[in-house]
Design an enzyme around this catalytic site. Structure first.
Site, PDB file in Angstrom:
ATOM      1  N   TYR A  27       0.797  -1.235   0.000  1.00 25.98           N
ATOM      2  CA  TYR A  27       0.000   0.000   0.000  1.00 25.98           C
ATOM      3  C   TYR A  27       0.827   1.281   0.000  1.00 25.98           C
ATOM      4  O   TYR A  27       0.257   2.375  -0.005  1.00 25.98           O
ATOM      5  CB  TYR A  27      -0.933  -0.001   1.217  1.00 25.98           C
ATOM      6  CG  TYR A  27      -1.873  -1.187   1.236  1.00 25.98           C
ATOM      7  CD1 TYR A  27      -2.810  -1.364   0.221  1.00 25.98           C
ATOM      8  CD2 TYR A  27      -1.823  -2.135   2.248  1.00 25.98           C
ATOM      9  CE1 TYR A  27      -3.665  -2.455   0.224  1.00 25.98           C
ATOM     10  CE2 TYR A  27      -2.680  -3.231   2.262  1.00 25.98           C
ATOM     11  CZ  TYR A  27      -3.593  -3.383   1.244  1.00 25.98           C
ATOM     12  OH  TYR A  27      -4.450  -4.458   1.237  1.00 25.98           O
ATOM     13  N   ASN A  78     -12.268   3.676  -3.961  1.00 27.05           N
ATOM     14  CA  ASN A  78     -11.526   2.516  -3.475  1.00 27.05           C
ATOM     15  C   ASN A  78     -12.273   2.005  -2.248  1.00 27.05           C
ATOM     16  O   ASN A  78     -12.103   2.536  -1.153  1.00 27.05           O
ATOM     17  CB  ASN A  78     -10.092   2.901  -3.094  1.00 27.05           C
ATOM     18  CG  ASN A  78      -9.288   1.691  -2.644  1.00 27.05           C
ATOM     19  OD1 ASN A  78      -9.840   0.628  -2.400  1.00 27.05           O
ATOM     20  ND2 ASN A  78      -7.978   1.860  -2.526  1.00 27.05           N
ATOM     21  N   HIS A  84     -14.980  -6.641  -2.418  1.00 24.36           N
ATOM     22  CA  HIS A  84     -15.038  -8.058  -2.751  1.00 24.36           C
ATOM     23  C   HIS A  84     -16.348  -8.750  -2.334  1.00 24.36           C
ATOM     24  O   HIS A  84     -16.577  -9.882  -2.717  1.00 24.36           O
ATOM     25  CB  HIS A  84     -13.828  -8.768  -2.122  1.00 24.36           C
ATOM     26  CG  HIS A  84     -12.531  -8.029  -2.350  1.00 24.36           C
ATOM     27  ND1 HIS A  84     -12.051  -7.758  -3.617  1.00 24.36           N
ATOM     28  CD2 HIS A  84     -11.638  -7.451  -1.483  1.00 24.36           C
ATOM     29  CE1 HIS A  84     -10.912  -7.076  -3.515  1.00 24.36           C
ATOM     30  NE2 HIS A  84     -10.641  -6.876  -2.242  1.00 24.36           N
ATOM     31  N   ASP A  91     -25.209  -1.864  -5.004  1.00 24.55           N
ATOM     32  CA  ASP A  91     -26.537  -1.339  -5.351  1.00 24.55           C
ATOM     33  C   ASP A  91     -26.612   0.175  -5.174  1.00 24.55           C
ATOM     34  O   ASP A  91     -27.221   0.875  -5.988  1.00 24.55           O
ATOM     35  CB  ASP A  91     -27.613  -2.019  -4.491  1.00 24.55           C
ATOM     36  CG  ASP A  91     -27.908  -3.439  -4.958  1.00 24.55           C
ATOM     37  OD1 ASP A  91     -27.388  -3.844  -6.021  1.00 24.55           O
ATOM     38  OD2 ASP A  91     -28.659  -4.149  -4.261  1.00 24.55           O
ATOM     39  N   HIS A 104      -7.522   0.552  -6.845  1.00 21.85           N
ATOM     40  CA  HIS A 104      -6.869  -0.127  -5.718  1.00 21.85           C
ATOM     41  C   HIS A 104      -5.386   0.188  -5.760  1.00 21.85           C
ATOM     42  O   HIS A 104      -4.780   0.191  -6.844  1.00 21.85           O
ATOM     43  CB  HIS A 104      -7.060  -1.645  -5.802  1.00 21.85           C
ATOM     44  CG  HIS A 104      -8.510  -2.013  -5.823  1.00 21.85           C
ATOM     45  ND1 HIS A 104      -9.280  -2.007  -4.686  1.00 21.85           N
ATOM     46  CD2 HIS A 104      -9.337  -2.325  -6.849  1.00 21.85           C
ATOM     47  CE1 HIS A 104     -10.525  -2.314  -5.013  1.00 21.85           C
ATOM     48  NE2 HIS A 104     -10.580  -2.510  -6.320  1.00 21.85           N
TER      49      HIS A 104
HETATM   50  C1  DQA Z   1      -7.352  -2.319  -1.552  1.00 18.73           C
HETATM   51  C2  DQA Z   1      -7.327  -3.827  -1.853  1.00 18.73           C
HETATM   52  C3  DQA Z   1      -8.328  -4.575  -0.992  1.00 18.73           C
HETATM   53  O1  DQA Z   1      -8.298  -5.956  -1.304  1.00 18.73           O
HETATM   54  C4  DQA Z   1      -7.985  -4.393   0.476  1.00 18.73           C
HETATM   55  O2  DQA Z   1      -8.938  -5.058   1.270  1.00 18.73           O
HETATM   56  C5  DQA Z   1      -7.853  -2.966   0.845  1.00 18.73           C
HETATM   57  C6  DQA Z   1      -7.178  -2.054  -0.072  1.00 18.73           C
HETATM   58  C7  DQA Z   1      -6.236  -1.600  -2.299  1.00 18.73           C
HETATM   59  O3  DQA Z   1      -6.302  -0.381  -2.405  1.00 18.73           O
HETATM   60  O4  DQA Z   1      -5.278  -2.239  -2.738  1.00 18.73           O
HETATM   61  O5  DQA Z   1      -8.219  -2.564   1.946  1.00 18.73           O
HETATM   62  O6  DQA Z   1      -8.584  -1.815  -1.990  1.00 18.73           O
END
Ligand code: DQA
Length: 153
Positions: A27, A78, A84, A91, A104
């Site tokens: 991240y 994001n 997921h 919706d 992401h």
């Molecule tokens: C995320 C990817 C997601 O799978 C994860 O749960 C996050 C961050 C990303 O920015 O890479 O919290 O959305």
């Protein structure tokens, strides 16, 4: 700016307020505030206006989406792990009815199988993942182009 407008609602979902404490290999090292400063500067340079929203509560995220009619021209979202499985957010995004780009920081397609599923993907005109903070600039360019396409000449 175009008749299609230039207001981008940047929405961060669950756990994204913990950037700076989360795995930097996935991240990066920016805090959410630092990321927002970068997004805002990049948006201004592109002639876009940003507004930011974050919550860790799914219902608040849904209600914010409900409030966007007449408040924003497009959404950069994001949703964190809600991406997921959170069908209520899917919706609410459909109800918002605005051009949306899913983003992401990490490359969700190369991580655990459950992260490869996006319940919002079908509603988004594009998805960017795995480009870290730079991906947000690419997203803003794509949103500007998308809004420009919708403009009345
Ligand atoms: C995320 C990817 C997601 O799978 C994860 O749960 C996050 C961050 C990303 O920015 O890479 O919290 O959305």
């Amino acid at each position: 700016m175009s008749a299609a407008g230039n207001r981008i609602e940047v929405m961060h979902g669950v756990n994204l307020d913990q950037l700076g404490r989360r795995d930097p290999l996935l991240y990066g090292t920016l805090t959410l505030a630092e990321l927002e400063q970068r997004i805002d500067a990049d948006a201004r340079a592109l002639g876009l206006v940003t507004r930011f929203f974050h919550t860790n509560y799914e219902g608040q995220f849904v209600e914010h989406l409900h409030s966007l009619r007449d408040e924003a021209d497009a959404i950069l979202v994001n949703p964190g792990s809600w991406t997921h499985y959170a069908w209520a957010i899917r919706d609410a995004l459909e109800i918002a009815g605005l051009p949306t780009l899913e983003i992401h920081l990490s490359d969700v397609q190369s991580r655990e199988p459950w992260r490869r599923v996006s319940v919002i993907g079908e509603l988004c005109f594009a998805t960017i993942s795995g480009r870290g903070p730079d991906g947000y600039r690419d997203a803003l360019v794509a949103l500007r182009d998308e809004l420009g396409r919708g403009a009345v000449a």
